[in-house]
Design a protein around this motif. Sequence first.
Motif, short mmCIF file in Angstrom:
data_model
loop_
_atom_site.label_atom_id
_atom_site.label_comp_id
_atom_site.label_asym_id
_atom_site.label_seq_id
_atom_site.Cartn_x
_atom_site.Cartn_y
_atom_site.Cartn_z
N VAL A 1 33.42 80.66 56.42
CA VAL A 1 33.73 81.42 57.64
C VAL A 1 33.90 82.90 57.34
O VAL A 1 33.27 83.75 57.97
N LEU A 2 34.73 83.21 56.34
CA LEU A 2 35.14 84.60 56.15
C LEU A 2 33.99 85.53 55.80
O LEU A 2 34.05 86.72 56.12
N GLU A 3 32.95 85.00 55.16
CA GLU A 3 31.82 85.86 54.79
C GLU A 3 31.00 86.29 56.01
O GLU A 3 30.16 87.19 55.93
N PRO B 1 31.34 81.97 49.55
CA PRO B 1 30.39 82.17 48.46
C PRO B 1 30.96 83.10 47.40
O PRO B 1 31.69 84.06 47.72
N LYS B 2 30.65 82.84 46.17
CA LYS B 2 31.14 83.65 45.06
C LYS B 2 30.20 84.84 44.84
O LYS B 2 29.04 84.66 44.46
N GLY B 3 30.70 86.03 45.11
CA GLY B 3 29.91 87.24 44.87
C GLY B 3 28.56 87.19 45.57
O GLY B 3 28.47 86.93 46.77
N PHE C 1 32.78 88.27 48.43
CA PHE C 1 34.10 87.92 47.94
C PHE C 1 34.11 87.64 46.44
O PHE C 1 33.16 87.07 45.90
N THR C 2 35.19 88.08 45.82
CA THR C 2 35.51 87.69 44.45
C THR C 2 36.92 87.10 44.49
O THR C 2 37.61 87.18 45.51
N LYS C 3 37.38 86.56 43.35
CA LYS C 3 38.74 86.03 43.31
C LYS C 3 39.77 87.12 43.62
O LYS C 3 40.75 86.90 44.34
N ASP C 4 39.55 88.32 43.07
CA ASP C 4 40.50 89.41 43.28
C ASP C 4 40.59 89.80 44.76
O ASP C 4 41.68 90.02 45.29
N ILE C 5 39.44 89.88 45.41
CA ILE C 5 39.42 90.28 46.82
C ILE C 5 40.14 89.24 47.68
O ILE C 5 40.98 89.58 48.52
N LEU C 6 39.83 87.97 47.45
CA LEU C 6 40.43 86.90 48.25
C LEU C 6 41.94 86.79 47.97
O LEU C 6 42.74 86.58 48.89
N THR C 7 42.32 86.95 46.71
CA THR C 7 43.75 86.91 46.36
C THR C 7 44.52 88.00 47.08
O THR C 7 45.61 87.77 47.62
N GLU C 8 43.95 89.20 47.12
CA GLU C 8 44.62 90.33 47.79
C GLU C 8 44.80 90.06 49.28
O GLU C 8 45.88 90.32 49.84
N LEU D 1 33.67 80.02 45.70
CA LEU D 1 35.08 80.12 45.36
C LEU D 1 35.84 79.22 46.32
O LEU D 1 35.56 79.23 47.53
N PHE D 2 36.79 78.47 45.81
CA PHE D 2 37.53 77.54 46.66
C PHE D 2 39.01 77.61 46.25
O PHE D 2 39.35 77.38 45.08
N GLY D 3 39.86 77.94 47.21
CA GLY D 3 41.27 78.08 46.90
C GLY D 3 42.15 77.37 47.90
O GLY D 3 41.77 77.13 49.06
N SER D 4 43.36 77.02 47.45
CA SER D 4 44.34 76.33 48.29
C SER D 4 45.62 77.15 48.35
O SER D 4 46.10 77.64 47.32
N ILE D 5 46.17 77.29 49.55
CA ILE D 5 47.42 78.03 49.75
C ILE D 5 48.48 77.04 50.22
O ILE D 5 48.34 76.42 51.28
N GLU D 6 49.51 76.88 49.45
CA GLU D 6 50.62 76.01 49.85
C GLU D 6 51.50 76.77 50.84
O GLU D 6 51.97 77.87 50.55
#
Length: 630
Positions: A192-194, A221-223, A235-242, A263-268
């Motif tokens: 979605v975010l891309e 998608p990664k980069g 997106f990169t990990k740094d961008i998504l983390t921020e 890239l796939f991340g989970s937010i508790e």
Amino acid sequence: MIMQDKQLEAALGLLKNKDYNNAYSVLFKHLKENPGNESTLCHLALFAIVTGSEDVSNFYIGKVGKDTFSQFLQEQMDDNIIELLFNNQKEHKKWANYRRSRNQNEINRFGVTAPLCTGDVLEVGCANGNLSGVIGMNADRLFGLDIDPVAIELARYNMHKLQLSNCYFSLGDGANLSYDDNSFDTVLLAEVLEHVPDPYPFVREAYRVCRPGGKVLISVPKGYNIPDPDHVRIFTKDILTEIVQLVTGENIDWIEEVPGPWLFGSIEVKKKNECHNMVRITDFLPVHALPDLNTDEMVTIIIPTYNRAEYLKESLDSVLQQSYPNKEIIVIDDGSTDKTKELLSNYNQVIYFRKENEGKSSAINMALKHATGKYIWIFDDDDIALPKKLEVQIREFQRDSSIDIVHTSAIFMHEKEGRKVYTGMQQAEKIPQSELLLEQLKWNHLFTPSVVVKKEVYERTGEWDISMTRAQDYDMWTRACKHSNVGHLPLPTLFYRFHSGTRGTKSETILAEELRSSTEKYHRMVVKKMHNMPIDEIFRSDKQISIAFQVESLLERAVHMEVNQLLKQCMHDISEAKSIARDSGEKYLNLSAKGIQLVKILDEKMREWGESQGIIDILFFVKMINRANM
């Protein structure tokens, strides 16, 4: 005459102006208030035709009847409608992406994502429901949201086709959700975010509607791994983390099992002292009603087990928790020396037999003698079934009574540091009935823990082959395909567990590192058996069988024999093909491009093997092709 109302008239006017989103928005509002209304269904059918969704339009027309829809269409016909019906192909291309087949990387991503989606799940950007159905097999309820109404209609139809009734869909904007705070256990932003210039409100809204203790999942998608003109952000990990930390104050845990392009991340979600709100079903479109499920038909579940006490409890519990109620469970303990017997003493719902160790096939054959169900499901003692597995497969049998076998997809599961991780998915393939045996000649396409069959299949096919320690399922399904109609559901119905435990029997123990070589050995045995089948059972044609077709069939089987290092059988088929071609009296055979390629492959292979007779026989075809070319 079909009655109109102002809402439907307004929707139709917007459609004529090609304002598809607003047209559908008005029509969907009417649908929520009038789900079974004939006029509503006729409008939905017309909208589906105009937007190129032929399957969806046929579904609605089937509900109202062709005569009723024809009358409706005549009443609405004007120049604008004619233009939309017959000159709208360019517009149809807008939605072509929803109808494409998913590649294996995408399917594996679904397999990693779906098991993490639990409870009530909100999927923002659900598109045509490809992922929604996979989630729906694991979650309590799936609520899909998309900004495109054509996608929503495809998703609703696809869930009906997959026999799922716990998936709901609606139009909506992920940056401005209309749901109460803390309404969902899992919120998913997948791909979605891309697509949006500002991802912040999407993450903020996802976090807002997620309940404390729940999770927000994000996949992008990664980069530059997936270049796409529709993407507006990288997106990169740094961008998504921020983004996540600024919006939620939470950290993001990376899920490394997802395929490389993403890239796939989970937010508790760690909100405190906030009450849960219930999802309002009325916010979503009604589900297409499924036919009543006849639960009078019993399923016999057979679980052969040998020294798997550490996994057997999970397997048994998953079977007992099936939503389909009419079942009997037979466990055959094939001479286990661990704590299997003690474990099973706690299960009074299970029919338990213990026998001397002779292997899986022997255990299954014993259980089949005691099975009383109309259907048989043979399940592994180390896998985990999803709760709706039996329900969706029995519905498929009841939908089409001609089907004898239904197989499905499966999600791969490993254990890592004491936790379950999911690494991908094997997708059940739809294979035309006439090509089943040919496809089985390549490999086994039916994944045994997923397969449910009518008991009469075994009555026709016979027992499982006790001489086979591995690949016994490949042998069984190949034999069964000769006289069975095979259906499939592209849904995962189980978690298939990978582990390092031993396989086989007491007399032929197979270690994990020996598994591949052992399987290949028994795979060759099945292929060798197939060489004894009449060639016209494997290679079928609706047309009159020509000499060229007979020759090509033999050459193709010869290639499969060579791949499995069955040289004697390979040379036999080449020789047989040569005899048929020579005895036909035809100077040149009308070989297809595929046939010419088969000759080339076999010529190379015979030379590699150094088999003089094989080289001579295949040379007959090489010379014939060269003469024709000259």
